[in-house]
Scaffold this active site. Structure first.
Site, PDB file in Angstrom:
ATOM      1  N   ARG A 439      19.789   3.338 -57.823  1.00 49.32           N
ATOM      2  CA  ARG A 439      18.793   2.331 -58.169  1.00 49.32           C
ATOM      3  C   ARG A 439      17.437   3.557 -59.276  1.00 49.32           C
ATOM      4  NH1 ARG A 439      18.524   1.892 -52.439  1.00 49.32           N
ATOM      5  NH2 ARG A 439      20.718   0.450 -52.121  1.00 49.32           N
ATOM      6  N   VAL A 440      17.747   4.994 -59.347  1.00 42.96           N
ATOM      7  CA  VAL A 440      17.089   5.833 -59.858  1.00 42.96           C
ATOM      8  C   VAL A 440      17.780   6.531 -61.128  1.00 42.96           C
ATOM      9  CG1 VAL A 440      15.505   5.650 -58.235  1.00 42.96           C
ATOM     10  CG2 VAL A 440      16.563   7.182 -58.198  1.00 42.96           C
TER      11      VAL A 440
END
Ligand code: ATP
Ligand code: MG
Length: 575
Positions: A439-440
């Site tokens: 996700r990051v």
């Protein structure tokens, strides 16, 4: 209700009337006029006396005074220039009758002791039992404490005395821990002698706050093509490795550690509940690839008591924090957190807490969230260090919706999902591309990589679907057959042997080449050999191109074309 304190004086000789008068005065001044005073003869005290009042004990026996001196001298160890300090302390030392809180063991068993009398003990405090065994307070009830024991509970007996230390659990930390194997308390278990520590850190500490952090922007390279290309991890990120047993979870974590060689990243491998033999093969693997020089292995094996399993990840994190706050980058692997949750569940049940879903206690989410929140990338003012966490979770027959997996999936910033079917069909690492996500890490990915993998996930997804549809079809048209062969080739590219990492520029070459359909002319069985030759060819003829991609992080159109042309040439030369 009146609650009179009973003060009892123990000594081998009865006090003289004048002495008794003094004691009475002291007791009533300290505990009020109502305090009762009595004397009990105790032949075991050779000299001096011991006075107990409520939960407090004043030890003025020879032994008690010696213990005081011992404590003072030991407390100097944490300071610099020990010798002059010791000399000074011994010169000025006068024993005092100090109040020391003592309690009594009510019951003991299964690594848990129930203690009464220590009214002021706090949650997480370390207690010392008469035999020297250490324990940690984990349950506070009105009249009793639940305490987990870090050593063998056979040495703790009912009715024995317990003392407070007024310290929370902590482990020694320092640079000397690199290259070593330690247990959850920081003691070496590799038989290579004492580790000189530089400082001491509590195992539980607050995670860095929002202002103390900065965005995750620097890549943490795993060296694994399937991960770095599609699920990039950044320094400071928490990426879960999840899958059934024997699907190569540990292998991915180890490959990532091995790939950190020369990348200025310290690694900590925390083994929780693994067999001692597995830990030893992990260490051998790391040693074989020269990765132990920058790695510390912290092991709580299956044969260790549950309390050691419980604190292992926190202790590992404390060691990681020591490096992070010095501005260094750290990679920590928790292998695995499902066994950690099970150890905590058994402790909680023994402590008499009420069981919830799957018999885990209600705070099992907090168990892992407070651990994983401690991974961070610190702001530049704080030195810019980072802790990247790779927790491992084992699923049962691929069930990611079980309690612990869902908890940890929601805490982490993405997961690498490994699948048994893929693993057994020879696709190793068995990364399920549809269910994995990061996700990051996208912000941390090189622009060059981003540009070259564009469309790769889509191609693979198309291949998967088409494969299902065409499984039973006997005659396929030419276009479909080519599409299938292309997808199969891509999947073959993502297979990678253990401990053979690719650099980022090598990965970019491989993906750019494959997406230009260069593999169309190569037989499936020859793909592995072709990749090997292709890369050595690039290293020989185009080293400057590889270096340019890494230093600028960009892939210009000219460079992309160069890669494609060179690969086509390599493919036509390939025999
Ligand atoms: P466990 O559930 O027992 O902890 P695991 O999921 O951690 O297992 P590993 O121990 O990493 O799995 O790997 C299982 C086996 O698969 C090992 O024998 C390992 O050598 C092999 N293996 C893992 N990855 C690869 C790979 N990329 N190529 C070839 N073999 C591999
Ligand atoms: Mg494993």
């Amino acid at each position: 209700m009146k609650n009179n304190i009973k003060a009892i004086l123990y000594s081998s000789q009865a006090p003289s009337p004048a002495q008794e008068e003094k004691f009475r005065a002291f007791v009533s001044a300290k505990y009020g006029e109502d305090a009762e005073f009595s004397f009990v003869k105790d032949e075991t005290i050779k000299k001096g006396f011991r006075l107990t009042a409520g939960s407090e004990t004043y030890d003025w026996t020879d032994e008690g005074r010696l213990n005081q001196l011992k404590k003072e001298v030991l407390s100097l160890y944490s300071k610099d220039n020990v010798i002059p300090l010791i000399r000074e302390t011994v010169k000025n030392w006068t024993p005092k009758a100090l109040a020391e809180e003592t309690g009594t063991v009510i019951s003991v068993g299964d690594g848990i002791a129930k203690v009464t009398g220590l009214t002021k003990a706090t949650y997480g405090e370390i207690l010392i039992f008469e035999s020297g065994v250490r324990g940690m307070v984990l349950n506070l009830k009105e009249n009793e404490l639940g305490c987990i024991l870090f050593d063998d509970d056979n040495f703790v007996t009912e009715g024995s005395v317990v003392k407070r230390t007024e310290r929370v659990a902590g482990i020694p930390v320092g640079d000397n821990f690199l290259g070593r194997i330690v247990n959850s308390l920081g003691s070496p278990i590799d038989g290579e002698g004492e580790i000189i520590s530089s400082s001491y850190r509590p195992v539980e500490s607050a995670a860095p706050s929002i202002v103390e952090r900065q965005q995750v922007r620097v890549p943490m390279e795993t060296g694994i093509l399937a991960i770095d290309s599609m699920f990039p991890i950044g320094r400071g990120q928490r990426e879960l490795i999840i899958g059934d047993r024997q699907t190569g979870k540990t292998a991915i974590a180890l490959d990532t550690i091995i790939n950190q060689k020369g990348k200025n990243c310290i690694c900590i491998y925390v083994a929780i509940g693994a067999k001692a033999s597995s830990v030893s093969s992990v260490v051998n693997m790391l040693k074989k690839h020269g990765a132990m020089d920058y790695t510390c292995v912290l092991a709580a094996t299956a044969s260790d008591p549950a309390p050691l399993l419980y604190i292992a990840p926190y202790a590992g994190c404390a060691l990681a924090e020591y490096f992070m706050y010095q501005g260094k980058d750290v990679l920590i692997v928790y292998d695995d957190l499902s066994k950690h949750a099970v150890a905590y569940r058994s402790l909680s049940l023994l402590l008499g807490r009420s069981p919830g879903r799957e018999a885990y206690p209600g705070d099992v989410f907090y168990l892992h969230s407070r651990l994983l929140e401690r991974s961070a990338r610190l702001s530049d003012e704080l030195g810019g260090g980072s802790i990247t966490a790779l927790p491992v979770v084992e699923t049962q027959s691929g069930d990611v919706a079980a309690y612990i997996p869902t908890n940890i999936i929601s805490i982490t910033d993405g997961q690498i999902f490994l699948e048994s079917d893929l693993f057994y069909s020879g696709q190793r690492p068995a990364v399920n591309i549809g269910l994995s996500v990061s996700r990051v890490g996208g912000d941390a990915q090189l622009k060059a990589m981003k540009k070259s993998v564009k469309g790769l996930r889509l191609d693979l997804a198309q291949y998967r679907e088409m494969k299902v549809f065409t499984q039973f079809a006997s005659d396929l048209d030419e276009a479909t057959r080519r599409q299938l062969a292309y997808g199969k080739g891509l999947m073959r590219l993502l297979c990678q042997k253990q401990a053979s990492p690719y650099s980022l520029s090598e990965q970019i070459v491989i993906i750019t080449m494959a997406q230009a359909h260069v593999l169309d002319g190569i037989r499936y069985e020859d793909i592995e050999r072709f990749i090997k030759e292709l890369l050595s060819r690039f290293h020989k003829n185009n080293e400057s191109l590889l270096r340019r991609i890494l230093s600028t992080g960009l892939l210009s159109d000219a460079d992309k074309q160069l890669i494609i042309d060179e690969s086509r040439k390599a493919a036509s030369d390939f025999k």
